[in-house]
Design a protein around this motif. Structure first.
Motif, PDB file in Angstrom:
ATOM      1  N   VAL A 152      -3.518   6.884  -4.696  1.00  0.00           N
ATOM      2  CA  VAL A 152      -3.349   5.585  -4.374  1.00  0.00           C
ATOM      3  C   VAL A 152      -4.260   4.833  -3.626  1.00  0.00           C
ATOM      4  O   VAL A 152      -4.761   5.508  -2.361  1.00  0.00           O
ATOM      5  CB  VAL A 152      -1.968   5.374  -3.508  1.00  0.00           C
ATOM      6  CG1 VAL A 152      -1.429   4.030  -3.361  1.00  0.00           C
ATOM      7  CG2 VAL A 152      -0.754   6.172  -4.460  1.00  0.00           C
ATOM      8  N   ALA A 153      -4.761   3.737  -4.296  1.00  0.00           N
ATOM      9  CA  ALA A 153      -5.988   2.992  -3.683  1.00  0.00           C
ATOM     10  C   ALA A 153      -5.459   1.761  -2.764  1.00  0.00           C
ATOM     11  O   ALA A 153      -6.372   1.206  -2.208  1.00  0.00           O
ATOM     12  CB  ALA A 153      -7.128   2.981  -4.721  1.00  0.00           C
ATOM     13  N   GLY A 154      -4.284   1.429  -3.174  1.00  0.00           N
ATOM     14  CA  GLY A 154      -4.027   0.086  -2.390  1.00  0.00           C
ATOM     15  C   GLY A 154      -2.634  -0.231  -2.817  1.00  0.00           C
ATOM     16  O   GLY A 154      -1.865  -0.205  -4.004  1.00  0.00           O
ATOM     17  N   TYR A 155      -1.972  -1.370  -2.244  1.00  0.00           N
ATOM     18  CA  TYR A 155      -0.998  -2.025  -2.509  1.00  0.00           C
ATOM     19  C   TYR A 155      -1.055  -3.385  -2.437  1.00  0.00           C
ATOM     20  O   TYR A 155      -0.849  -4.177  -1.623  1.00  0.00           O
ATOM     21  CB  TYR A 155       0.198  -1.647  -1.507  1.00  0.00           C
ATOM     22  CG  TYR A 155       0.553  -0.117  -1.444  1.00  0.00           C
ATOM     23  CD1 TYR A 155       1.422   0.282  -2.524  1.00  0.00           C
ATOM     24  CD2 TYR A 155      -0.002   0.470  -0.381  1.00  0.00           C
ATOM     25  CE1 TYR A 155       1.766   1.747  -1.994  1.00  0.00           C
ATOM     26  CE2 TYR A 155       0.306   1.851  -0.137  1.00  0.00           C
ATOM     27  CZ  TYR A 155       1.174   2.497  -1.124  1.00  0.00           C
ATOM     28  OH  TYR A 155       1.466   3.752  -1.041  1.00  0.00           O
ATOM     29  N   PRO A 156      -1.520  -3.937  -3.802  1.00  0.00           N
ATOM     30  CA  PRO A 156      -1.873  -5.602  -3.727  1.00  0.00           C
ATOM     31  C   PRO A 156      -0.427  -6.186  -3.947  1.00  0.00           C
ATOM     32  O   PRO A 156       0.521  -5.788  -4.716  1.00  0.00           O
ATOM     33  CB  PRO A 156      -2.649  -5.527  -5.251  1.00  0.00           C
ATOM     34  CG  PRO A 156      -2.944  -4.239  -5.610  1.00  0.00           C
ATOM     35  CD  PRO A 156      -1.884  -3.196  -5.039  1.00  0.00           C
ATOM     36  N   THR A 157      -0.325  -6.946  -2.983  1.00  0.00           N
ATOM     37  CA  THR A 157       0.798  -7.730  -2.977  1.00  0.00           C
ATOM     38  C   THR A 157       0.713  -9.250  -2.619  1.00  0.00           C
ATOM     39  O   THR A 157      -0.208  -9.804  -2.116  1.00  0.00           O
ATOM     40  CB  THR A 157       1.936  -7.101  -1.656  1.00  0.00           C
ATOM     41  OG1 THR A 157       2.890  -7.848  -1.525  1.00  0.00           O
ATOM     42  CG2 THR A 157       1.013  -7.099  -0.355  1.00  0.00           C
ATOM     43  N   ALA A 158       1.724  -9.921  -3.258  1.00  0.00           N
ATOM     44  CA  ALA A 158       1.767 -11.476  -3.152  1.00  0.00           C
ATOM     45  C   ALA A 158       2.316 -11.733  -1.644  1.00  0.00           C
ATOM     46  O   ALA A 158       2.143 -12.855  -1.041  1.00  0.00           O
ATOM     47  CB  ALA A 158       2.528 -12.140  -3.968  1.00  0.00           C
ATOM     48  N   ARG A 159       2.823 -10.834  -0.638  1.00  0.00           N
ATOM     49  CA  ARG A 159       3.042 -11.118   0.688  1.00  0.00           C
ATOM     50  C   ARG A 159       2.003 -11.363   1.672  1.00  0.00           C
ATOM     51  O   ARG A 159       0.854 -11.049   1.060  1.00  0.00           O
ATOM     52  CB  ARG A 159       3.674  -9.710   1.162  1.00  0.00           C
ATOM     53  CG  ARG A 159       5.190  -9.281   0.572  1.00  0.00           C
ATOM     54  CD  ARG A 159       5.375  -7.953   1.328  1.00  0.00           C
ATOM     55  NE  ARG A 159       6.761  -7.598   0.817  1.00  0.00           N
ATOM     56  CZ  ARG A 159       7.557  -6.539   1.296  1.00  0.00           C
ATOM     57  NH1 ARG A 159       7.073  -6.021   2.659  1.00  0.00           N
ATOM     58  NH2 ARG A 159       8.718  -6.262   1.154  1.00  0.00           N
ATOM     59  N   PRO A 160       1.961 -12.514   2.148  1.00  0.00           N
ATOM     60  CA  PRO A 160       0.975 -13.211   3.007  1.00  0.00           C
ATOM     61  C   PRO A 160       0.605 -11.906   4.143  1.00  0.00           C
ATOM     62  O   PRO A 160       1.293 -10.883   4.451  1.00  0.00           O
ATOM     63  CB  PRO A 160       1.705 -14.337   3.694  1.00  0.00           C
ATOM     64  CG  PRO A 160       3.038 -13.817   3.728  1.00  0.00           C
ATOM     65  CD  PRO A 160       3.426 -13.216   2.646  1.00  0.00           C
ATOM     66  N   GLN A 161      -0.815 -12.152   4.269  1.00  0.00           N
ATOM     67  CA  GLN A 161      -1.294 -10.890   5.530  1.00  0.00           C
ATOM     68  C   GLN A 161      -0.453 -11.112   6.865  1.00  0.00           C
ATOM     69  O   GLN A 161      -0.358 -10.027   7.328  1.00  0.00           O
ATOM     70  CB  GLN A 161      -2.836 -11.649   5.846  1.00  0.00           C
ATOM     71  CG  GLN A 161      -3.447 -10.720   7.145  1.00  0.00           C
ATOM     72  CD  GLN A 161      -3.552  -9.364   6.383  1.00  0.00           C
ATOM     73  OE1 GLN A 161      -3.829  -9.446   5.016  1.00  0.00           O
ATOM     74  NE2 GLN A 161      -3.957  -8.422   7.094  1.00  0.00           N
ATOM     75  N   GLU A 162       0.451 -12.081   7.048  1.00  0.00           N
ATOM     76  CA  GLU A 162       1.455 -11.942   8.233  1.00  0.00           C
ATOM     77  C   GLU A 162       2.326 -10.957   8.299  1.00  0.00           C
ATOM     78  O   GLU A 162       2.895 -10.635   9.133  1.00  0.00           O
ATOM     79  CB  GLU A 162       1.768 -13.294   8.340  1.00  0.00           C
ATOM     80  CG  GLU A 162       0.869 -14.599   8.880  1.00  0.00           C
ATOM     81  CD  GLU A 162       0.231 -15.218   7.846  1.00  0.00           C
ATOM     82  OE1 GLU A 162      -0.523 -15.983   8.299  1.00  0.00           O
ATOM     83  OE2 GLU A 162       0.383 -14.716   6.709  1.00  0.00           O
ATOM     84  N   LEU A 163       2.529 -10.312   6.854  1.00  0.00           N
ATOM     85  CA  LEU A 163       3.560  -9.391   6.718  1.00  0.00           C
ATOM     86  C   LEU A 163       2.959  -8.001   6.295  1.00  0.00           C
ATOM     87  O   LEU A 163       3.759  -7.131   5.997  1.00  0.00           O
ATOM     88  CB  LEU A 163       4.389  -9.746   5.495  1.00  0.00           C
ATOM     89  CG  LEU A 163       5.287 -10.900   5.810  1.00  0.00           C
ATOM     90  CD1 LEU A 163       6.317 -11.199   4.484  1.00  0.00           C
ATOM     91  CD2 LEU A 163       6.332 -10.883   6.729  1.00  0.00           C
TER      92      LEU A 163
END
Length: 276
Positions: A152-163
């Protein structure tokens, strides 16, 4: 360890508090203070020469939709007394996105605000996001892919950086693989194009790096998967997990050649598709 004699509410509260209380040191490898640093870590992992998988978070690893909709309904109901809560079927009928629901837009106007501002109250709440849980099948699929050699190289998410911290805390708490949570810088109201733009940037920055097979990207959003399949052949292999709100789009997945299925069967299907 949560004592078995605790009530469901007590267990949820204790779990939420634990997720919110992880220190930065405990979240090493998951949490990065900026999206840029998270992306750099993802690129380092991809450059390691292994097969790579990346995962969406909301409604792919964690059950988000019921919590977000319930919180949105409550905010409006507290201020617009005659508001009838929106259910999932109404969201689906409107196109699958909250901003497309006319009654949400009307409620925002009645409250003297915009839907985007209204939704941000929910979208940026650590408390709400710390309540979200996965099912065992999500964890099992990730484990199966790891056994097949996918790191797993990452979890790209639409959640903002604040989350990013609470997201990292939840992923760690539920035993998901250590990898960076990456804010793809999306509009909270309509994040449709953000992941396509993210992979466009990643493809450009990883130009010349050899990877054994296309990057698997497991997501629940059909238009995103179709766009990735179209624009990044050989670099990204999108995989759609079937959930209630995307089952009416199966024909689009089939027409576009996007791999999809029930989570218990996806590992076998991925192995067949990539001839592993």
């Amino acid at each position: 360890m949560i004592p078995p004699e605790m009530s469901a509410t007590q267990k949820r509260e204790q779990r939420r508090e634990r997720i919110l209380s992880y220190t930065n040191e405990e979240l090493t490898g998951y949490y990065f203070p900026t999206a840029k640093l998270a992306l750099e870590e993802a690129k380092r992992i991809i450059d390691g020469g292994k097969r790579i998988a990346m995962w969406d978070v909301d409604d792919t690893l964690l059950h988000s939709e019921p919590w977000l909709r319930a919180a949105l309904n409550k905010i409006i109901r507290d201020r617009v007394r005659d508001f009838t809560p929106v259910d999932l079927n109404e969201v689906l009928a409107a196109g699958g996105r909250y901003y497309q629901v006319a009654r949400y837009q009307s409620a925002a106007i009645a409250m003297g605000t915009t839907f985007s501002a209204l939704y941000n109250e929910v979208a940026q709440s650590e408390e709400i996001h710390a309540n979200m849980m996965p099912t065992q099948s999500r964890q099992a699929l990730q484990l199966e892919l790891c056994k097949m050699g996918f790191e797993v190289a990452g979890y790209p998410t639409a959640r903002p950086q604040e989350l990013a911290r609470v997201t990292a805390g939840a992923l760690k708490h539920f035993g998901f693989s250590k990898a960076p949570v990456i804010d793809v810088v999306a509009s909270s109201a309509d994040p449709s194009s953000a992941k396509v733009n993210f992979f466009k940037r990643l493809s450009s920055e990883m130009d010349g790096v050899e990877i054994p097979s296309p990057i698997l990207f497991i997501d629940d959003h059909v238009p995103t998967a179709i766009a990735l399949k179209k624009h990044f052949p050989g670099f990204v292999e999108p995989v759609v997990t079937l959930i209630h709100r995307n089952r009416n789009e199966i024909h689009r997945l089939e027409t576009s050649g996007v791999l999809y299925g029930e989570i218990p069967n996806l590992a076998k299907m991925i192995k067949s598709r990539l001839a592993l």
